[in-house]
Design a protein around this motif. Structure first.
Motif, short mmCIF file in Angstrom:
data_model
loop_
_atom_site.label_atom_id
_atom_site.label_comp_id
_atom_site.label_asym_id
_atom_site.label_seq_id
_atom_site.Cartn_x
_atom_site.Cartn_y
_atom_site.Cartn_z
N PHE A 119 0.85 -1.19 0.00
CA PHE A 119 0.00 0.00 0.00
C PHE A 119 0.89 1.23 0.00
CE2 PHE A 119 0.94 -1.00 4.37
CZ PHE A 119 1.17 0.24 4.96
N SER A 120 0.25 2.36 -0.25
CA SER A 120 0.97 3.63 -0.28
C SER A 120 0.98 4.25 1.11
CB SER A 120 0.30 4.60 -1.25
OG SER A 120 0.79 5.90 -1.08
N PRO A 121 2.16 4.49 1.71
CA PRO A 121 2.20 5.13 3.03
C PRO A 121 1.65 6.56 2.99
CG PRO A 121 4.41 4.96 2.10
CD PRO A 121 3.51 4.17 1.21
N ALA A 122 1.83 7.24 1.86
CA ALA A 122 1.30 8.60 1.74
C ALA A 122 -0.22 8.59 1.82
CB ALA A 122 1.78 9.24 0.44
N HIS A 123 -0.84 7.57 1.21
CA HIS A 123 -2.30 7.46 1.24
C HIS A 123 -2.80 7.22 2.67
CE1 HIS A 123 -6.34 6.73 -0.16
NE2 HIS A 123 -6.35 5.53 0.41
N VAL A 124 -2.08 6.40 3.43
CA VAL A 124 -2.47 6.14 4.82
C VAL A 124 -2.41 7.42 5.64
CG1 VAL A 124 -1.76 4.97 6.95
CG2 VAL A 124 -1.85 3.70 4.81
N ILE A 125 -1.36 8.21 5.44
CA ILE A 125 -1.24 9.48 6.17
C ILE A 125 -2.39 10.41 5.81
CG2 ILE A 125 0.19 11.54 6.45
CD1 ILE A 125 2.64 9.71 6.08
N GLU A 126 -2.78 10.45 4.53
CA GLU A 126 -3.91 11.27 4.10
C GLU A 126 -5.19 10.81 4.79
OE1 GLU A 126 -4.39 13.85 2.10
OE2 GLU A 126 -2.32 14.19 1.51
N GLU A 127 -5.36 9.49 4.91
CA GLU A 127 -6.57 8.97 5.57
C GLU A 127 -6.61 9.39 7.04
OE1 GLU A 127 -6.61 4.78 5.03
OE2 GLU A 127 -7.50 4.86 3.03
N VAL A 128 -5.47 9.30 7.71
CA VAL A 128 -5.42 9.70 9.12
C VAL A 128 -5.78 11.17 9.27
CG1 VAL A 128 -3.91 10.02 11.11
CG2 VAL A 128 -3.76 7.93 9.75
N VAL A 129 -5.22 12.01 8.40
CA VAL A 129 -5.51 13.44 8.47
C VAL A 129 -6.98 13.70 8.22
CG1 VAL A 129 -5.02 15.69 7.44
CG2 VAL A 129 -3.16 14.07 7.82
N THR B 48 5.37 2.44 -2.43
CA THR B 48 4.58 1.46 -1.69
C THR B 48 5.50 0.72 -0.72
OG1 THR B 48 4.94 -0.28 -3.35
CG2 THR B 48 2.95 1.08 -3.58
N ILE B 49 4.93 0.27 0.38
CA ILE B 49 5.65 -0.58 1.34
C ILE B 49 4.80 -1.80 1.62
CG2 ILE B 49 6.84 1.38 2.38
CD1 ILE B 49 4.92 1.23 4.72
N ARG B 50 5.40 -2.82 2.25
CA ARG B 50 4.66 -4.05 2.56
C ARG B 50 4.63 -4.25 4.08
NH1 ARG B 50 2.58 -8.17 -0.11
NH2 ARG B 50 2.28 -10.15 0.96
N THR B 51 3.48 -3.97 4.65
CA THR B 51 3.27 -4.19 6.08
C THR B 51 1.76 -4.19 6.30
OG1 THR B 51 3.88 -3.47 8.30
CG2 THR B 51 3.48 -1.74 6.69
N ASP B 52 1.31 -3.98 7.55
CA ASP B 52 -0.12 -3.98 7.85
C ASP B 52 -0.62 -2.53 7.85
OD1 ASP B 52 -2.66 -4.00 9.13
OD2 ASP B 52 -2.18 -5.87 10.14
N PRO B 53 -1.40 -2.12 6.84
CA PRO B 53 -1.82 -0.72 6.76
C PRO B 53 -2.75 -0.31 7.90
CG PRO B 53 -2.98 -2.06 5.13
CD PRO B 53 -1.94 -2.93 5.73
N THR B 54 -3.60 -1.25 8.37
CA THR B 54 -4.53 -0.92 9.45
C THR B 54 -3.78 -0.59 10.74
OG1 THR B 54 -6.19 -2.37 8.47
CG2 THR B 54 -6.52 -1.72 10.76
N LYS B 55 -2.76 -1.42 11.04
CA LYS B 55 -1.98 -1.18 12.26
C LYS B 55 -1.18 0.11 12.15
CE LYS B 55 -3.12 -5.17 14.13
NZ LYS B 55 -3.99 -5.66 13.05
N LEU B 56 -0.58 0.36 10.98
CA LEU B 56 0.17 1.60 10.79
C LEU B 56 -0.74 2.81 10.92
CD1 LEU B 56 2.75 3.09 10.09
CD2 LEU B 56 2.23 2.74 7.66
N LYS B 57 -1.93 2.70 10.35
CA LYS B 57 -2.90 3.79 10.44
C LYS B 57 -3.27 4.07 11.90
CE LYS B 57 -7.51 4.99 8.68
NZ LYS B 57 -8.63 4.50 7.82
N ASN C 68 12.31 -4.19 -3.88
CA ASN C 68 12.80 -4.50 -5.22
C ASN C 68 11.83 -3.95 -6.28
OD1 ASN C 68 14.89 -5.89 -4.01
ND2 ASN C 68 13.80 -7.83 -4.05
N GLY C 69 12.30 -3.03 -7.09
CA GLY C 69 11.47 -2.48 -8.16
C GLY C 69 10.49 -1.42 -7.71
N VAL C 70 10.48 -1.07 -6.41
CA VAL C 70 9.54 -0.05 -5.92
C VAL C 70 10.16 1.34 -6.15
CG1 VAL C 70 8.34 0.87 -3.90
CG2 VAL C 70 8.60 -1.61 -4.19
N PRO C 71 9.46 2.22 -6.87
CA PRO C 71 10.02 3.56 -7.12
C PRO C 71 10.02 4.42 -5.86
CG PRO C 71 7.79 3.41 -8.00
CD PRO C 71 8.16 2.02 -7.53
N MET C 72 10.99 5.32 -5.78
CA MET C 72 11.09 6.29 -4.69
C MET C 72 10.57 7.63 -5.22
SD MET C 72 12.49 4.46 -2.23
CE MET C 72 13.17 5.64 -1.09
#
Length: 647
Positions: A330-340, A365-374, A486-490
């Motif tokens: 998932f996109s970490p930026a999108h999670v931050i937007e949701e929190v805001v 994108t990163i690979r972890t649990d988006p709900t917990k990070l949120k 691997n292959g994830v753009p910055m």
């Protein structure tokens, strides 16, 4: 070969070696020395005798006294047992006189003439030649022969005696070896069998050997060792039984705790469903601002109580190691937007300047649990917002590399009340706040940060207080493992939200009375308040609602609607075990067993680990926890109606 026989041969060989080393070899060396000494003694006798006779014969030879020479030779043989022959030779080797008169006048060959005595050792005999001098000249040779068979006989008798003695010693050694092997091997074999039994766990066995000396002390030591092992095993068994009992008590206590939390969750969520739900309905209907203000207080208190229930359940899941992690990209930026977006109303009402800054490129994108990070980010920003009345709250997002590991770093920086180092060290402990005055002034339970840190740990990360100063503010730092990149753009993210845009972006759905228009819903719940609440929420969105107060009635209505060609588009099924006649789990399983094709959404006040999965396993397509969130419920119904239910 038996151990006893092997031991016998080893002892016998050892005894033989010792006899050879200690007896035979030294004796042989001694015999050789004695033989050499005897021969030397005979050499000396022969030399002395020959020299004396040669001197006596000098005058006789000068006077041609052959009879005197013969008498002298015979006397020497007669007086010396070791001398076998005595004779006088002239310079040419002819025998002038001999101890045996018959040999006189014969020749022995020209002798070797020498002024000194010559001794020859030949097998079985010693020959001594002494010169007979007359006026300093050699006129002849006096020769005596000494037989060495006497020495050989003495040596033979000594050797035979030595052999008899050593044979006797060897025989005695063999007998002793047999006795020693038997006396040692039998106890050793017995001790070996005892050791094998002990190794198999038999601690009741004993050696049964009671002797003095070393062979007696060893069995006694082994018996004492077995006694010690037996006592140790009894202690271990006793401790194991106590530990098993304590384990059982702990399991029962944990089960009781889980059941208590589940029951309390259910009992608290059920009335909260009615309180919050009807408060939301009334808030939409009332126009009086004072009444709306009162309803908002009710909703805020209810939301606070719901947060407390959720925090306690989360902490319980973490401590019981039942909190699961659902990894996805998932996109970490999108999670931050949701929190805001979720915090937008509170930020809009505050005097705090809020901003999000990306300090360099971060993974797309990163690979972890988006709900917990949120939840972690939401807890930390809410915490900062609670303790920051004015000033700013800034979110700093960056990408961090530690060796081969990659982390997303999120700093929450506020200009709030801050804290002392002492408070910071214990802030992540459950139910901990700065002091009692903090609780009275700001509220809260002290669970949010403790839960957030443990969730971060579950995501292979951590939360720390990077900076804090009392009266100045605090910086919380979150690090979360990004997983493989691997292959994830910055990308360099840009945060574009302003405070004035909060209010217009809080909700992304369309709120109108036609959202569920044309959708026919069956609500199965034994609680009348909950049924009426859900009906009010759904009818306000345009849905047609039918009611059932137990699972059996819900099955009958659902199947009847299918037959009459007026099916329900979706069933909202209360999954609590308390529903009379038939609970929601059984009802859902029976409907799926009869190939009921319509979607079933679970409604439940149970929010413990595994409740969601159990609902899905029984045939439900989604899960809604009580108290019911209107937007979440409507979105779930829309999604379920658009998709096909499991056959």
């Amino acid at each position: 070969m038996t151990p006893q026989r092997r031991l016998f041969f080893r002892i016998a060989i050892l005894a033989l070696v010792l006899i050879l080393i200690g007896g035979v070899i030294p004796a042989i060396l001694s015999l050789n020395r004695e033989r050499a000494q005897l021969l030397k003694h005979l050499d000396d006798i022969g030399t002395t005798t020959a020299t004396t006779a040669a001197m006596s014969a000098s005058n006789m030879l000068a006077g041609d006294d052959e009879d005197g020479l013969s008498a002298l030779a015979a006397t020497i043989v007669y007086q010396n047992d070791v001398v076998s022959e005595a004779l006088f030779l002239d310079r040419k080797g002819s025998i002038i006189a001999h101890s045996d008169p018959d040999l006189e006048g014969t020749s022995t060959g020209r002798p070797r003439l020498s002024n000194s005595v010559i001794v020859h050792r030949i097998p079985g005999m010693i020959e001594v030649n002494a010169p007979v001098l007359v006026s300093g000249e050699i006129w002849g040779i006096f020769r005596i022969k000494i037989l060495t068979n006497v020495v050989a006989e003495e040596i033979r008798r000594a050797r035979n005696g030595l052999l008899r003695i050593n044979g006797a010693l060897l025989f005695i050694s063999i007998i002793g070896a047999a006795w020693l092997a038997r006396s040692i091997s039998k106890p050793v074999e017995h001790l070996s069998r005892v050791a094998n039994e002990v190794a198999k766990g038999n601690l009741e066995i004993r050696t049964g050997i009671h002797k003095s000396g070393e062979l007696g002390s060893l069995p006694m030591a082994i018996d004492e060792m077995i006694e010690d092992l037996s006592r140790a095993r009894q202690r271990l068994l006793s401790q194991s039984a106590e530990l098993e009992e304590e384990k059982t008590k702990a399991i029962l206590a944990s089960k009781a705790k889980s059941e208590f939390l589940a029951n309390m969750s259910h009992e608290l969520r059920t009335p909260l469903t009615g309180i919050l739900g009807f408060a939301e309905v009334l808030e939409e209907d009332l126009e009086n601002e004072e009444h709306q203000s009162h309803l908002r207080v009710i909703r805020d208190c209810g939301d606070h109580l719901l947060d407390l229930i959720n925090n306690i359940l989360d902490l319980s899941k973490i401590e019981a190691e039942k909190m699961t992690i659902e990894e996805m990209e998932f996109s970490p930026a999108h999670v931050i937007e949701e929190v805001v977006s979720l915090l937008a109303p509170k930020l809009e009402d505050s005097d705090v300047v809020f901003s999000v800054n990306y300090l360099g490129p971060v993974p797309d994108t990163i690979r972890t649990d988006p709900t917990k990070l949120k939840q972690i980010i939401l807890n930390l920003i809410s915490n900062s917002l609670k303790f920051t009345k004015q000033g700013s709250i800034e979110i700093e997002v960056s990408h961090l590399l530690k060796g081969s590991d990659s982390y997303l770093k999120i700093d929450v920086v506020d200009t709030g009340i801050g804290m002392t180092e002492e408070v910071a060290q214990r802030l992540f402990e459950p139910f901990t706040q700065a002091d009692n005055s903090t609780t009275r002034e700001y509220g809260g339970t002290g669970l949010g940060l403790a839960i957030s840190r443990r969730m971060a740990n579950l995501l292979s990360g951590d939360i720390v207080i990077s900076e804090t100063k009392l009266g100045v503010g605090t910086r919380f730092s979150i690090t979360i493992d990004t997983g493989p990149l691997n292959g994830v753009p910055m990308r360099q993210q840009v945060y574009g939200r302003t405070k004035s845009s909060f209010e217009s972006n809080v909700l992304d759905h369309v709120e109108d009375s036609s959202r569920l228009l044309g959708i026919n819903v069956l609500v199965a719940d034994d609680n009348g308040h909950n049924r009426n609440l859900v009906r009010s929420l759904l009818e306000s969105a345009g849905a047609t609602v039918s009611m059932a107060d137990n699972g059996k009635m819900a099955i009958a209505q659902a199947l009847r609607a299918e037959k009459t060609k007026e099916p329900f588009d979706v069933i909202l099924m209360d999954m609590d075990m308390r529903m009379p006649q038939m609970d929601g789990f059984d009802a859902a399983e029976i409907l799926r067993g009869r190939h009921y094709p319509r979607p079933i959404i679970a409604l439940t006040a149970n929010a413990m680990a595994g409740d969601r999965q159990r609902c899905l396993d029984s045939g439900c397509v989604d899960y809604q926890a009580k108290p019911i969130n209107r937007e979440s419920l409507l979105a779930s119904i829309e999604k379920a109606v658009r998709s096909k239910a499991p056959a």
